[in-house]
Design a protein around this motif. Structure first.
Motif, short mmCIF file in Angstrom:
data_model
loop_
_atom_site.label_atom_id
_atom_site.label_comp_id
_atom_site.label_asym_id
_atom_site.label_seq_id
_atom_site.Cartn_x
_atom_site.Cartn_y
_atom_site.Cartn_z
N ALA A 177 55.28 67.97 50.46
CA ALA A 177 55.58 67.59 48.74
C ALA A 177 56.78 68.10 48.54
O ALA A 177 57.08 67.64 47.67
CB ALA A 177 54.38 68.78 47.87
N LEU A 178 57.17 70.04 48.45
CA LEU A 178 58.20 70.32 48.33
C LEU A 178 59.34 69.56 48.73
O LEU A 178 60.24 69.56 48.39
CB LEU A 178 58.09 70.96 48.53
CG LEU A 178 57.41 72.48 48.25
CD1 LEU A 178 57.28 74.03 48.61
CD2 LEU A 178 57.04 72.35 46.61
N LEU A 186 50.77 61.56 48.41
CA LEU A 186 51.05 62.09 47.20
C LEU A 186 50.45 61.30 45.86
O LEU A 186 49.64 61.60 44.64
CB LEU A 186 52.37 62.51 46.43
CG LEU A 186 53.14 63.62 47.26
CD1 LEU A 186 54.27 64.08 46.24
CD2 LEU A 186 52.41 64.87 47.03
N GLY A 329 50.34 63.83 41.65
CA GLY A 329 51.34 64.76 43.13
C GLY A 329 51.28 65.61 42.36
O GLY A 329 51.44 66.58 42.76
N ARG A 332 49.23 67.85 43.51
CA ARG A 332 49.67 67.86 44.70
C ARG A 332 50.60 69.47 45.05
O ARG A 332 50.91 69.85 45.89
CB ARG A 332 49.24 67.36 45.87
CG ARG A 332 48.19 66.31 45.09
CD ARG A 332 48.32 65.08 46.10
NE ARG A 332 46.77 64.20 46.35
CZ ARG A 332 47.11 62.60 46.02
NH1 ARG A 332 47.95 62.38 45.39
NH2 ARG A 332 45.71 62.83 45.67
N ARG A 333 51.31 69.07 44.03
CA ARG A 333 52.96 69.87 44.09
C ARG A 333 52.50 71.41 44.32
O ARG A 333 53.38 71.82 44.41
CB ARG A 333 54.10 69.15 43.87
CG ARG A 333 54.61 68.10 44.16
CD ARG A 333 56.34 67.60 44.30
NE ARG A 333 55.10 66.84 42.28
CZ ARG A 333 55.39 65.53 42.49
NH1 ARG A 333 55.22 64.63 43.15
NH2 ARG A 333 55.26 64.78 41.22
#
Length: 361
Positions: A177-178, A186, A329, A332-333
């Motif tokens: 994610a990063l 995502l 997203g 998730r991030r």
């Protein structure tokens, strides 16, 4: 009833009248990691009968043993009754663990509160002062009681698989994610997990009514409803399963702890709608696996979770889930700012060792 034998003379007597769920998790943890434990349990069935009759049962099944120095029990057991029935246990140091508070435990709308259960807890809590007044002076220092209802006193079980496996999966997800990789991953539907007992005090009505609102608004999401079931399952589980069938990925208790953790690692958001909570093991497990937590701004949750993870009204819960469904997203991030290592056995083991240690009288 289960009895676990130990090699050598046992010094710690572990008694659990409701050997299931978080009660079993804690007893197994202590049995496997504290030397000299002798364990006596009753199955996790018919909770009300366990609370009323376990003291009489254990008074007849726990053998006399001169090497016992500490008695550890959950508050399901009426400790006052057990000691009255078994005077040979009176001099032991006593540790009473409160998994819940029966004086404020939610009851169903069609039931009156039975205050006997809360009264039993009060008597058990007050036992040491009463016993000190009637014990020889040389015995009084070994008769102690400790409340263990604070959040930091609920360790994870050593029955869990190697935590590094869980952490590795979650770190990989976070790194993807990063780094911006896996954009398609995502944006797949938000995965919501509800990993609680299927009972009324967990307020499943609020949870499912919220998800039905998301469905009515034609929002895309996936759902995993986990947790143990008992004899009396609220009807809303069956009706909600039918209505949310197209969204469901997992439904029901997962006997494999590894599989349970895998689902938590795959999920994006974990939700609690509880009306009564002293700690919330499954919420911390989900956070440890990388889920964004949404908890009531009440009960124990403000002691553990920063304000950004708390909701005050059903409308706030629905709005937050709606935003995550539109932009999965974002959840998730996000890296949750809760240090779950504070609640690990590695951190708490020395405190439990001290708690369960007692000098010979």
């Amino acid at each position: 009833m289960q009895q676990f034998e130990v090699s050598g003379a046992p010094s710690v007597l572990l008694v659990e009248a409701f050997y299931g769920g978080s009660h079993r998790q804690l007893i197994d943890l202590l049995k496997n990691n504290i030397p000299g434990c002798s364990v006596f349990t009753l199955p996790a069935k018919k909770w009300h009968w366990r609370a009323r009759t376990a003291a009489l049962y254990f008074s007849q099944t726990i053998p006399t043993c001169l090497s016992y120095r500490v008695l550890f029990s959950s508050s399901v057991l009426n400790l006052c009754e057990l000691v009255a029935l078994r005077p040979d246990l009176a001099h032991l140091k006593k540790v009473l663990y409160f998994h819940e508070n029966q004086l404020v435990y939610p009851v169903r709308k069609d039931q009156d509160r039975d205050f006997q259960y809360g009264y039993n807890q009060v008597l058990s809590w007050l036992l040491p002062e009463h016993k000190r007044r009637h014990q020889p002076a040389e015995m009084s220092h070994t008769d102690d009681i400790t409340r263990q209802d604070e959040p930091q006193q609920s360790p994870r079980s050593d029955e869990d698989p190697d935590p590094s496996r869980c952490e590795s999966r979650c770190e990989s997800r976070i790194q993807r994610a990063l780094s911006g990789a896996g954009a398609a991953d995502l944006e797949k539907p938000l995965h919501i997990v509800w990993p609680h007992r299927w009972e009324h005090d967990k307020n499943p009505e609020l949870f499912f009514n919220t998800l039905l609102k998301l469905k009515e608004r034609k929002l895309n999401f996936q759902l995993s409803v986990l947790g143990e079931t008992f004899t009396d399952v609220p009807e809303i589980f069956a009706s909600s399963r039918r209505q949310l069938d197209s969204h469901i990925l997992n439904w029901g208790f997962l006997p494999s702890k590894d599989r349970f953790l895998q689902v938590l690692c795959d999920a994006d958001v974990v939700v609690s709608t509880s009306k009564h909570e002293f700690f919330g093991v499954s919420m911390l497990e989900a956070v440890h696996c990388g889920c964004f937590p949404l908890c009531p701004k009440a009960l124990v949750y403000p002691e553990i979770f920063p304000a950004r993870y708390l909701y005050s009204t059903p409308e706030q819960l629905c709005k937050q889930l709606q935003e995550f469904c539109k932009r999965p997203g974002v959840a998730r991030r996000h890296v949750v700012t809760v240090d779950t290592s504070l609640y690990s056995w590695a951190s708490l083991k020395p405190r439990f060792q001290t708690l369960l240690a007692a000098e010979r009288p």
